[in-house]
Design a protein around this motif. Structure first.
Motif, short mmCIF file in Angstrom:
data_model
loop_
_atom_site.label_atom_id
_atom_site.label_comp_id
_atom_site.label_asym_id
_atom_site.label_seq_id
_atom_site.Cartn_x
_atom_site.Cartn_y
_atom_site.Cartn_z
N LEU A 1 0.86 -1.18 0.00
CA LEU A 1 0.00 0.00 0.00
C LEU A 1 0.90 1.23 0.00
N LEU A 2 0.66 2.13 -0.96
CA LEU A 2 1.56 3.26 -1.15
C LEU A 2 0.78 4.56 -1.27
N THR A 3 1.47 5.66 -1.01
CA THR A 3 0.89 6.97 -1.25
C THR A 3 1.91 7.84 -1.97
N ARG A 4 1.43 8.67 -2.88
CA ARG A 4 2.30 9.56 -3.65
C ARG A 4 2.65 10.77 -2.78
N THR A 5 3.95 11.09 -2.73
CA THR A 5 4.38 12.19 -1.85
C THR A 5 5.01 13.35 -2.61
N GLU B 1 8.87 10.29 -9.68
CA GLU B 1 7.77 10.23 -8.72
C GLU B 1 8.29 9.76 -7.36
N ASN B 2 7.83 10.40 -6.30
CA ASN B 2 8.19 9.98 -4.95
C ASN B 2 7.02 9.22 -4.33
N TRP B 3 7.29 7.98 -3.87
CA TRP B 3 6.24 7.15 -3.28
C TRP B 3 6.67 6.67 -1.91
N LEU B 4 5.70 6.58 -1.02
CA LEU B 4 5.93 6.09 0.33
C LEU B 4 5.12 4.81 0.54
N VAL B 5 5.80 3.72 0.89
CA VAL B 5 5.11 2.46 1.22
C VAL B 5 4.63 2.56 2.66
N VAL B 6 3.31 2.49 2.86
CA VAL B 6 2.76 2.64 4.21
C VAL B 6 2.37 1.31 4.83
N ALA B 7 2.26 0.25 4.05
CA ALA B 7 1.91 -1.06 4.60
C ALA B 7 2.27 -2.15 3.59
#
Length: 777
Positions: free
Chosen positions: A65-69, A77-83
């Motif tokens: 599960l990721l969100t674009r930062t 593109e910068n992405w953060l894996v949250v789960a």
């Protein structure tokens, strides 16, 4: 288009628990995602319930599960894996947002919340993927008669107050609906840290103002928070780059990472600039050692290129020094940065100073307290002196005379004796001075000295050196932190500057006065010169100090940690009963307290059990250890793991260590490793050691055995001073209480205490009154 990928702490923790195969596939996924996040094999799609969260395929069963930062400087593109989780655990009721107080990116997952709490809050979970319909049915509202709900746990705190304290928005109404500690634990199992600390603090009885001061204000952003600016929020969020070093740590499991994890409420203590010596106190599990380690890391990163003076990290015992070295190796990946940190225990440091100032072959052999006391006993017998015990005289010599570098009888008449208890007249001081002179002459003829003597001599050498440095600076008009000319060779530089650029001390309560004098001389007074962590409730050696009297002024630069992140509430409440009612100093002529000291964790109640005999007690211990080994060998996800180094047995003395290890190895077939000054000796499943050896280290499960009347506290030691020295008697009791307190609070998850015959009086607060009375009867 390429992408930058980083891990949120929550995702990193979830990775720890997964099968090795899934971990390996995650790193393959990371490589593919960074090359092209839109590749068809990743199937990147936003969730219907929260468009800012995307899910991507790791394999057929697991999803990231990721969100674009935002966008990087090169357009990536910068992405953060949250789960990272199984597809059946991916729900639409997930949210990602920027916390209005801390400014950090937070991920909230309601899938772990109990059904009843969800029902009262009017929430129904919907699966994100079609093959999890059965799970959605499990969490739907039950039908039938509705019973009257009990009173909510946090009914006194309204939504506005929780919002103002920093609780994540999706958790506010839910937290006000929970009615038991169990439901609160479910709600907060994977909650953002700020929400978890605030809600556990309120549930533990802290007032809203206390929570604001001790939790919220410590993590508040420095300026206004834009809750739509994910680029700025990412800078404030704890994240990890997906690389090989992270892969190695994850392979070793979360216990290793937990031992170096810095909580956000502690971060400002680590990164702050202090105008002089600073001290951080707090009870067991509040993170003092972790703060010290991260402080070292922070200071090392600030060193200027070409700065030759390293940073010192020191503590009292050798085995704790080994543990600090291992933890720092986990924390600092850069070998060049690690080279700039000198990790050495305090007596070894004193020996180093003496070796530098002694001719080859002219050094003295050092003897321990027992050998020194034996020599003193022989001297007192020869003199026919019985007014003072050998223990009292040795401590008077070490604490007052050596501790204050007293070199003459007249200086001893004027020396302060704070905390020594038994008052002395001038004629009595005169007699003690004569005895000490005779003892030092006796030891000198034998070619030996005590460690206290070594520390005092080292302090004198370092103080003289510091005076020379100050004189050089005065003549050159330079600042205390200036470096000698770059053309001067390294050995000459050592003579022209202080030994260290910064000094960090852990477990400060156990150092001798002479140690502090030596340390003060090793670093130039000024900004960030000394950082000190400790807790006098854990003082297990009889070294009383007042830092201000030794030139280390911490007034106005002292902080206290009150939240335990290691020891559960259940263990903590039992352990606190051991030291309840005792008086403890604060290392600076004032009192220290554990008032407001609370845990944010829940766990099983400690077991406190008595047996008829020692053989019966250690037989039952073996059964418990077999159960623990089996339980820890399988994770909650059914994955095999190595339980070694996670379980320990703590005993009162060296003889009991041998007995326990012999029984477990020869009779029970359980391999053991003895805790020594150098750390665990061997690769056994269970670590076994005396209470002194557990100082500053932690285990997931601990069994303390042989907590019997007459053993803890040791009756033979008390009997010698009960009538002659009331103050000494109280100090011995307090030291024994601290030993048991330290041992009990080394357990992270599970604590088991046992005795045979009669229980120690210190266990009175750990058992129901009727149980204790029955045992004593």
């Amino acid at each position: 288009m390429k992408a930058q990928l980083v891990l949120h702490q929550k995702a990193e923790q979830e990775l720890y628990k997964l099968d090795r195969t899934v971990k390996a596939q995650f790193y393959d996924f990371s490589h593919r995602f960074r090359q092209n996040p839109q590749h068809n094999s990743l199937d990147l799609k936003p969730l219907k319930g929260e468009s800012r969260i995307h899910r991507a395929k790791i394999n057929q069963s697991y999803r990231a599960l990721l969100t674009r930062t935002g966008t990087g400087p090169k357009g990536e593109e910068n992405w953060l894996v949250v789960a990272v989780r199984h597809r059946k655990d991916v729900y639409e009721q997930l949210s990602v947002a920027i916390n209005r107080i801390s400014g950090e990116i937070e991920f909230v997952d309601l899938s772990v919340v109990g059904d009843s709490a969800l029902q009262r809050a009017g929430i129904k979970l919907t699966p994100a993927e079609p093959d999890t319909g059965a799970l959605a049915e499990e969490v739907s509202a039950p039908t039938g008669v509705q019973h009257e709900s009990p009173v909510p746990l946090l009914i006194e705190h309204d939504s506005a107050a929780l919002r103002d304290l920093g609780v994540a928005e999706p958790l506010i109404e839910l937290s006000r609906a929970v009615t038991s500690s169990t439901e609160l634990d479910q709600l907060l199992e994977n909650a953002p840290l700020l929400s978890k600390d605030v809600l556990y603090g309120l549930a533990a009885g802290m007032s809203e103002e206390e929570v604001r001061t001790e939790i919220t204000d410590r993590v508040a952003a420095d300026g206004p928070v834009d809750t739509d600016d994910f680029d700025s929020a990412l800078v404030r969020t704890t994240v990890t780059t997906v690389d090989e070093s992270l892969q190695a740590i994850i392979e070793q499991g979360d216990f290793r990472a937990w031992k170096v994890f810095l909580h956000p409420t502690q971060e400002r203590l680590v990164n702050r600039n202090y105008s002089g010596p600073a001290r951080v106190s707090g009870g067991p599990g509040t993170g003092k050692t972790i703060v010290a380690l991260h402080r070292v890391h922070h200071l090392a990163k600030q060193l200027e290129p070409g700065q030759d003076r390293p940073i010192l990290l020191t503590t009292f015992t050798k085995n704790l020094t080994t543990d600090l070295h291992n933890r720092l190796s986990s924390l600092i990946e850069d070998p060049d940065l690690r080279k700039r940190i000198d990790i050495v225990h305090i007596d070894q440091l004193a020996a180093r100073v003496l070796n530098e100032n002694s001719s080859a072959g002219r050094g003295k052999k050092r003897i321990d307290e027992r050998a020194a006391t034996n020599e003193l006993n022989d001297l007192l017998a020869e003199l026919g002196e019985d007014r003072w015990s050998s223990v009292f005289l040795r401590e008077e010599w070490e604490q007052v005379i050596l501790g204050q570098s007293v070199t003459s009888r007249s200086d001893y008449f004027r020396a302060r004796r704070a905390g020594r208890g038994q008052p002395l007249t001038r004629p009595e001081r005169n007699q003690i001075w004569k005895i000490v002179e005779q003892l030092t002459t006796r030891l000198d003829k034998l070619g030996v000295e005590t460690w206290a003597q070594a520390a005092e001599r080292a302090a004198r050498y370092e103080t003289a050196h510091a005076d020379q440095v100050q004189e050089r600076l005065r003549q050159e008009g330079a600042s205390a932190n200036s470096e000698p000319d770059q053309h001067v060779d390294s050995s000459a530089k050592r003579l022209l500057s202080h030994r260290y650029s910064h000094i960090v001390v852990d477990e400060a309560q156990d150092l001798r006065p002479a140690h502090w004098t030596m340390l003060r001389a090793m670093v130039a007074p000024g900004t960030n010169d000394m950082f000190i962590t400790g807790d006098t409730h854990q003082r297990i050696y009889d070294n009383q100090v007042a830092l201000g009297a030794l030139g280390i002024n911490i007034r106005g630069r002292s902080s206290r940690l009150t939240l335990s992140y290691r020891t559960t509430r259940e263990i903590l409440s039992r352990a606190l009963s051991v030291v309840s009612g005792e008086h403890f100093d604060d290392l600076d002529d004032d009192s220290d307290t554990l008032a407001g000291y609370r845990s944010v964790l829940h766990g099983p109640d400690p077991t406190v059990t008595g047996y008829d005999s020692w053989s019966e007690e250690i037989g039952a211990l073996a059964g418990t250890l077999r159960t623990w080994l089996a339980e820890l060998a399988i994770s909650e996800h059914g994955i095999e793991q190595d339980p070694r180094g996670r379980i320990a047995v703590c005993v009162a003395d060296r003889e009991a260590v041998n007995q326990v290890m012999h029984y477990l190895s020869d009779e029970a077939g359980i391999t053991c490793a003895e805790l020594t000054k150098e750390g665990p000796r061997g690769d056994g499943q269970i670590h076994v050691g005396t209470m002194h050896r557990f100082k500053g280290i932690e285990y997931q499960r601990i069994a303390i055995v042989g907590v019997c009347s007459g053993t803890i506290p040791r009756e033979s030691a008390l009997e010698r001073v009960r009538e002659k020295d009331a103050a000494r008697y109280q100090r011995e009791l307090r030291k024994s209480r601290s030993l048991l307190f330290v041992a009990a609070t080394r357990a992270r998850d599970v604590l088991r205490i046992s005795w045979h015959g009669q229980p120690s009086s210190f266990l009175m607060g750990m058992m129901p009154d009727e149980c204790f009375s029955a045992e004593l009867g």
